[in-house]
Motif scaffolding. Structure first.
Motif, PDB file in Angstrom:
ATOM      1  N   LYS A  24      -4.975  -0.259   7.357  1.00 55.92           N
ATOM      2  CA  LYS A  24      -5.297   1.394   7.394  1.00 55.92           C
ATOM      3  C   LYS A  24      -6.969   1.502   6.864  1.00 55.92           C
ATOM      4  CE  LYS A  24      -1.385   3.089   8.016  1.00 55.92           C
ATOM      5  NZ  LYS A  24      -1.022   2.371   9.069  1.00 55.92           N
ATOM      6  N   GLU A  25      -7.544   2.290   7.133  1.00 55.10           N
ATOM      7  CA  GLU A  25      -8.782   2.437   6.734  1.00 55.10           C
ATOM      8  C   GLU A  25      -8.599   3.337   5.573  1.00 55.10           C
ATOM      9  OE1 GLU A  25     -12.858   4.815   8.103  1.00 55.10           O
ATOM     10  OE2 GLU A  25     -12.000   3.723   9.491  1.00 55.10           O
ATOM     11  N   LEU A  26      -8.784   2.678   4.116  1.00 54.39           N
ATOM     12  CA  LEU A  26      -8.533   3.606   3.009  1.00 54.39           C
ATOM     13  C   LEU A  26      -9.756   4.036   2.355  1.00 54.39           C
ATOM     14  CD1 LEU A  26      -6.118   0.854   1.638  1.00 54.39           C
ATOM     15  CD2 LEU A  26      -5.675   3.034   2.699  1.00 54.39           C
ATOM     16  N   PRO A  27      -9.595   5.186   1.689  1.00 56.24           N
ATOM     17  CA  PRO A  27     -10.698   5.616   0.963  1.00 56.24           C
ATOM     18  C   PRO A  27     -11.029   4.604  -0.334  1.00 56.24           C
ATOM     19  CG  PRO A  27      -8.773   7.091   0.542  1.00 56.24           C
ATOM     20  CD  PRO A  27      -8.445   6.117   1.465  1.00 56.24           C
ATOM     21  N   HIS A  28     -12.284   4.778  -0.705  1.00 59.91           N
ATOM     22  CA  HIS A  28     -12.835   3.831  -2.026  1.00 59.91           C
ATOM     23  C   HIS A  28     -11.793   4.445  -3.272  1.00 59.91           C
ATOM     24  CE1 HIS A  28     -14.713   1.637  -4.624  1.00 59.91           C
ATOM     25  NE2 HIS A  28     -15.087   2.601  -5.482  1.00 59.91           N
ATOM     26  N   LEU A  75      -1.158   9.221   1.916  1.00 58.69           N
ATOM     27  CA  LEU A  75      -1.995   8.866   2.790  1.00 58.69           C
ATOM     28  C   LEU A  75      -1.536   9.215   4.192  1.00 58.69           C
ATOM     29  CD1 LEU A  75      -3.155   5.360   1.473  1.00 58.69           C
ATOM     30  CD2 LEU A  75      -4.697   7.705   1.618  1.00 58.69           C
ATOM     31  N   GLU A  76      -0.043   9.175   4.380  1.00 60.31           N
ATOM     32  CA  GLU A  76       0.313   9.519   5.394  1.00 60.31           C
ATOM     33  C   GLU A  76       0.253  11.072   5.820  1.00 60.31           C
ATOM     34  OE1 GLU A  76       4.196   6.549   6.036  1.00 60.31           O
ATOM     35  OE2 GLU A  76       4.417   8.234   4.645  1.00 60.31           O
ATOM     36  N   GLN A  77       0.317  11.757   4.841  1.00 61.00           N
ATOM     37  CA  GLN A  77       0.201  13.231   4.736  1.00 61.00           C
ATOM     38  C   GLN A  77      -1.407  13.422   5.248  1.00 61.00           C
ATOM     39  OE1 GLN A  77       3.346  13.826   5.025  1.00 61.00           O
ATOM     40  NE2 GLN A  77       3.247  15.865   3.978  1.00 61.00           N
ATOM     41  N   THR A  78      -2.274  12.758   4.875  1.00 66.54           N
ATOM     42  CA  THR A  78      -3.460  12.770   4.857  1.00 66.54           C
ATOM     43  C   THR A  78      -3.839  12.440   6.495  1.00 66.54           C
ATOM     44  OG1 THR A  78      -4.175  12.282   2.840  1.00 66.54           O
ATOM     45  CG2 THR A  78      -5.849  12.398   4.457  1.00 66.54           C
ATOM     46  N   GLU A  79      -3.329  11.397   6.952  1.00 66.54           N
ATOM     47  CA  GLU A  79      -3.159  11.189   8.416  1.00 66.54           C
ATOM     48  C   GLU A  79      -2.836  12.380   9.356  1.00 66.54           C
ATOM     49  OE1 GLU A  79      -1.253   7.468   9.107  1.00 66.54           O
ATOM     50  OE2 GLU A  79      -2.711   6.299   8.253  1.00 66.54           O
ATOM     51  N   VAL A  80      -1.573  12.677   8.883  1.00 67.35           N
ATOM     52  CA  VAL A  80      -1.141  14.049   9.936  1.00 67.35           C
ATOM     53  C   VAL A  80      -1.891  15.139   9.928  1.00 67.35           C
ATOM     54  CG1 VAL A  80       0.728  15.570   9.864  1.00 67.35           C
ATOM     55  CG2 VAL A  80       1.225  13.217   9.441  1.00 67.35           C
ATOM     56  N   THR A  81      -2.487  15.530   8.921  1.00 65.64           N
ATOM     57  CA  THR A  81      -3.441  16.829   8.512  1.00 65.64           C
ATOM     58  C   THR A  81      -4.963  16.457   9.211  1.00 65.64           C
ATOM     59  OG1 THR A  81      -4.292  16.266   6.617  1.00 65.64           O
ATOM     60  CG2 THR A  81      -2.176  17.728   6.673  1.00 65.64           C
ATOM     61  N   HIS A  82      -5.295  15.304   9.422  1.00 62.06           N
ATOM     62  CA  HIS A  82      -6.448  14.837  10.141  1.00 62.06           C
ATOM     63  C   HIS A  82      -6.392  14.338  11.387  1.00 62.06           C
ATOM     64  CE1 HIS A  82      -8.268  14.427   5.975  1.00 62.06           C
ATOM     65  NE2 HIS A  82      -8.802  15.271   6.373  1.00 62.06           N
ATOM     66  N   SER A  83      -5.162  14.412  12.054  1.00 60.12           N
ATOM     67  CA  SER A  83      -5.047  13.838  13.208  1.00 60.12           C
ATOM     68  C   SER A  83      -5.079  15.164  14.356  1.00 60.12           C
ATOM     69  CB  SER A  83      -3.606  13.389  13.533  1.00 60.12           C
ATOM     70  OG  SER A  83      -3.297  12.112  12.842  1.00 60.12           O
TER      71      SER A  83
END
Length: 83
Positions: A24-28, A75-83
């Motif tokens: 995963k590309e993770l935020p800092h 992070l999964e929720q963030t992926e869904v909203t940014h997809s």
């Protein structure tokens, strides 16, 4: 009073959880919730992985695994909203 069941992770389940973070590309930094801010996510994950491997079989020491699950879910929720 009823005892609440605590899920104990198998070694395989824990390693699957840990490996989820690998590609995963993770935020800092990461805001898990209103009260939990992680200023250095990579370092924190590394430490949580170590602690989880050591404490996996102790039901009183599952906090590190619960936190990993919460971070993953967020992070999964963030992926869904940014997809």
């Amino acid at each position: 009073m009823e005892k609440s069941e605590v899920k104990l992770y198998t070694e395989t389940e824990l390693e699957e959880l840990i490996s989820w973070f690998a590609d995963k590309e993770l935020p800092h930094s990461y805001q898990v919730d209103k009260a939990t801010y992680v200023p250095d996510l990579q370092d924190t994950l590394k430490r949580l992985f170590e602690q989880a491997r050591i404490c996996r079989e102790n039901p009183r020491m599952q906090g590190c695994i619960f936190l990993l699950e919460r971070i993953k879910h967020g992070l999964e929720q963030t992926e869904v909203t940014h997809s």
